[in-house]
Design a protein around this motif. Structure first.
Motif, mmCIF file in Angstrom:
data_model
loop_
_atom_site.group_PDB
_atom_site.id
_atom_site.type_symbol
_atom_site.label_atom_id
_atom_site.label_comp_id
_atom_site.label_asym_id
_atom_site.label_seq_id
_atom_site.Cartn_x
_atom_site.Cartn_y
_atom_site.Cartn_z
ATOM 1 N N PRO A 56 39.117 28.436 26.103
ATOM 2 C CA PRO A 56 39.235 27.598 27.297
ATOM 3 C C PRO A 56 39.886 26.245 27.027
ATOM 4 N N LEU A 57 40.670 25.809 28.025
ATOM 5 C CA LEU A 57 41.283 24.490 28.006
ATOM 6 C C LEU A 57 40.449 23.542 28.854
ATOM 7 N N GLY A 58 40.742 22.265 28.746
ATOM 8 C CA GLY A 58 40.040 21.279 29.540
ATOM 9 C C GLY A 58 40.083 21.596 31.020
ATOM 10 N N GLY A 59 38.930 21.598 31.674
ATOM 11 C CA GLY A 59 38.849 21.906 33.092
ATOM 12 C C GLY A 59 38.587 23.362 33.413
ATOM 13 N N ASP A 60 38.725 24.262 32.440
ATOM 14 C CA ASP A 60 38.465 25.683 32.683
ATOM 15 C C ASP A 60 36.973 25.932 32.857
ATOM 16 N N ARG A 61 36.652 26.982 33.623
ATOM 17 C CA ARG A 61 35.261 27.409 33.815
ATOM 18 C C ARG A 61 35.212 28.911 33.573
ATOM 19 N N PHE A 62 34.692 29.306 32.420
ATOM 20 C CA PHE A 62 34.575 30.715 32.073
ATOM 21 C C PHE A 62 33.110 31.128 32.132
ATOM 22 N N GLY A 63 32.867 32.392 32.429
ATOM 23 C CA GLY A 63 31.504 32.889 32.438
ATOM 24 C C GLY A 63 31.459 34.374 32.128
ATOM 25 N N ILE A 64 30.390 34.802 31.481
ATOM 26 C CA ILE A 64 30.143 36.223 31.232
ATOM 27 C C ILE A 64 28.709 36.528 31.629
ATOM 28 N N GLU A 65 28.537 37.598 32.408
ATOM 29 C CA GLU A 65 27.214 38.040 32.828
ATOM 30 C C GLU A 65 27.030 39.483 32.374
ATOM 31 N N ALA A 66 25.902 39.746 31.715
ATOM 32 C CA ALA A 66 25.620 41.105 31.265
ATOM 33 C C ALA A 66 24.175 41.455 31.587
ATOM 34 N N ARG A 67 23.983 42.636 32.181
ATOM 35 C CA ARG A 67 22.637 43.125 32.463
ATOM 36 C C ARG A 67 22.478 44.506 31.839
ATOM 37 N N GLU A 106 18.043 47.421 25.174
ATOM 38 C CA GLU A 106 18.441 46.755 23.927
ATOM 39 C C GLU A 106 19.856 46.194 24.074
ATOM 40 N N LEU A 107 20.029 44.952 23.625
ATOM 41 C CA LEU A 107 21.339 44.294 23.640
ATOM 42 C C LEU A 107 21.617 43.679 22.287
ATOM 43 N N ARG A 108 22.802 43.978 21.768
ATOM 44 C CA ARG A 108 23.314 43.269 20.587
ATOM 45 C C ARG A 108 24.525 42.456 21.051
ATOM 46 N N TRP A 109 24.380 41.143 20.997
ATOM 47 C CA TRP A 109 25.421 40.221 21.463
ATOM 48 C C TRP A 109 26.028 39.576 20.227
ATOM 49 N N LEU A 110 27.235 40.044 19.844
ATOM 50 C CA LEU A 110 27.816 39.675 18.549
ATOM 51 C C LEU A 110 29.272 39.234 18.691
ATOM 52 N N PRO A 111 29.539 38.150 19.412
ATOM 53 C CA PRO A 111 30.918 37.681 19.538
ATOM 54 C C PRO A 111 31.419 37.052 18.244
ATOM 55 N N GLU A 112 32.723 36.901 18.156
ATOM 56 C CA GLU A 112 33.311 36.169 17.034
ATOM 57 C C GLU A 112 33.082 34.660 17.216
ATOM 58 N N GLN A 113 33.540 33.886 16.245
ATOM 59 C CA GLN A 113 33.254 32.457 16.231
ATOM 60 C C GLN A 113 33.894 31.702 17.398
ATOM 61 N N LEU A 114 33.277 30.600 17.744
ATOM 62 C CA LEU A 114 33.842 29.634 18.675
ATOM 63 C C LEU A 114 34.361 28.461 17.847
ATOM 64 N N ILE A 115 35.642 28.162 17.980
ATOM 65 C CA ILE A 115 36.272 27.093 17.197
ATOM 66 C C ILE A 115 36.582 25.922 18.112
ATOM 67 N N SER A 116 36.097 24.759 17.749
ATOM 68 C CA SER A 116 36.320 23.541 18.522
ATOM 69 C C SER A 116 37.504 22.787 17.927
ATOM 70 N N ALA A 117 38.687 22.913 18.571
ATOM 71 C CA ALA A 117 39.901 22.280 18.058
ATOM 72 C C ALA A 117 39.938 20.790 18.404
ATOM 73 N N LYS A 118 40.699 20.048 17.662
ATOM 74 C CA LYS A 118 40.820 18.604 17.860
ATOM 75 C C LYS A 118 41.276 18.283 19.288
ATOM 76 N N GLY A 119 40.599 17.336 19.923
ATOM 77 C CA GLY A 119 40.963 16.912 21.263
ATOM 78 C C GLY A 119 40.321 17.704 22.378
ATOM 79 N N SER A 120 39.637 18.789 22.052
ATOM 80 C CA SER A 120 39.010 19.614 23.084
ATOM 81 C C SER A 120 37.634 19.066 23.449
ATOM 82 N N GLU A 121 37.168 19.435 24.647
ATOM 83 C CA GLU A 121 35.810 19.125 25.100
ATOM 84 C C GLU A 121 35.257 20.368 25.775
ATOM 85 N N LEU A 122 34.211 20.932 25.191
ATOM 86 C CA LEU A 122 33.656 22.181 25.703
ATOM 87 C C LEU A 122 32.142 22.102 25.746
#
Length: 256
Positions: A56-67, A106-122
């Motif tokens: 995501p870039l500044g101002g983006d709104r992402f969401g994931i819902e799982a049931r 049963e849920l296994r929630w195993l995403p890859e890493q979240l990387i916070s790049a320079k200048g970002s706000e998340l």
């Protein structure tokens, strides 16, 4: 898309198919959040989150819902790391995850890493509801900056409730503008990768895991419910993943 960023929500519903497997009656992605079903393992269905755009870039709104409904088994991963990047505006980006695991699911929630790049706000928010007999493995990994780069500002909150009772509610803020001390000896101690593993099993209510250190930079803590938390820091993402994988293997041995 709005004037200040992209809005996208992905939705997953996993359901017992009545034949010893798991069906996915809802598998919907939007914009940068594409979902792909991959080859499962036995009764477990597997889904990959595939990023179709940067961010995501500044101002983006992402969401994931799982049931995950009763009797279903689901594993969710991601095809690549998520990289928070600066946007044209000054608004922070948001990433909201909502997970619901029913009794007997049963849920296994195993995403890859979240990387916070320079200048970002998340700001990342993860809320999980688990039924009394539900099972969960949840992994979060956050890397502060790419190689040789200062991090952006990253705030995260993780809340886990089991049978309606909160067993974990914690927040972490890192990077420029975060409260002082985030990089001190009481928090990251100079490390640039931080992660946690939450495991919920009904068996822990009868045989709780014992608190202990896992090497020099990780600890296992039993929670006030049928759950444990593994917290770890490391110098890089590879070392962090190794520590969390070893912790998950050690917890698996407790089943015996």
């Amino acid at each position: 898309m709005t004037g200040t960023g992209v809005r996208a929500v992905a939705r997953i519903v996993a359901r017992d198919d009545g034949r010893g497997g798991t069906a996915l009656p809802v598998l919907e992605g939007e914009g940068p959040l594409a979902l792909r079903r991959t080859r499962g393992n036995g009764a477990e269905a597997r889904v990959m989150v595939v990023g179709a755009m940067s961010g995501p870039l500044g101002g983006d709104r992402f969401g994931i819902e799982a049931r995950v409904e009763e009797g279903a088994r689901l594993c969710v991963g991601s095809a690549a790391a998520t990289i928070a990047l600066p946007g044209q505006g000054k608004e922070e980006a948001r990433y909201d995850v909502r997970l619901d695991v029913a009794d007997g699911a049963e849920l296994r929630w195993l995403p890859e890493q979240l990387i916070s790049a320079k200048g970002s706000e998340l700001c990342v928010s993860t809320r999980v509801e688990v039924g009394a007999r539900g099972r969960l493995v949840l992994r979060e990994e956050q890397v502060l900056g790419r190689v040789g780069e200062e991090p952006g500002r990253l705030g995260s909150r993780l809340t886990v409730r089991v049978a309606g009772r909160a067993v974990l509610d914690q927040e972490l803020a890192c990077g420029p503008g975060a409260p002082g001390g985030w990089d001190g000896p009481a928090v990251l101690a100079g490390h640039r990768a931080v992660g946690q593993l939450v495991v919920v099993r009904p068996e822990f209510a009868v045989h709780p895991a014992e608190a202990r250190m896992l090497g020099e930079a990780a600890a296992l803590t039993p929670l006030a419910g049928p759950a444990v938390l593994v917290s770890a820091v490391a110098g890089d993402a590879l070392r962090l993943r190794r520590v969390l994988d070893e912790a998950l293997e050690a917890l698996a041995q407790l089943d015996g």
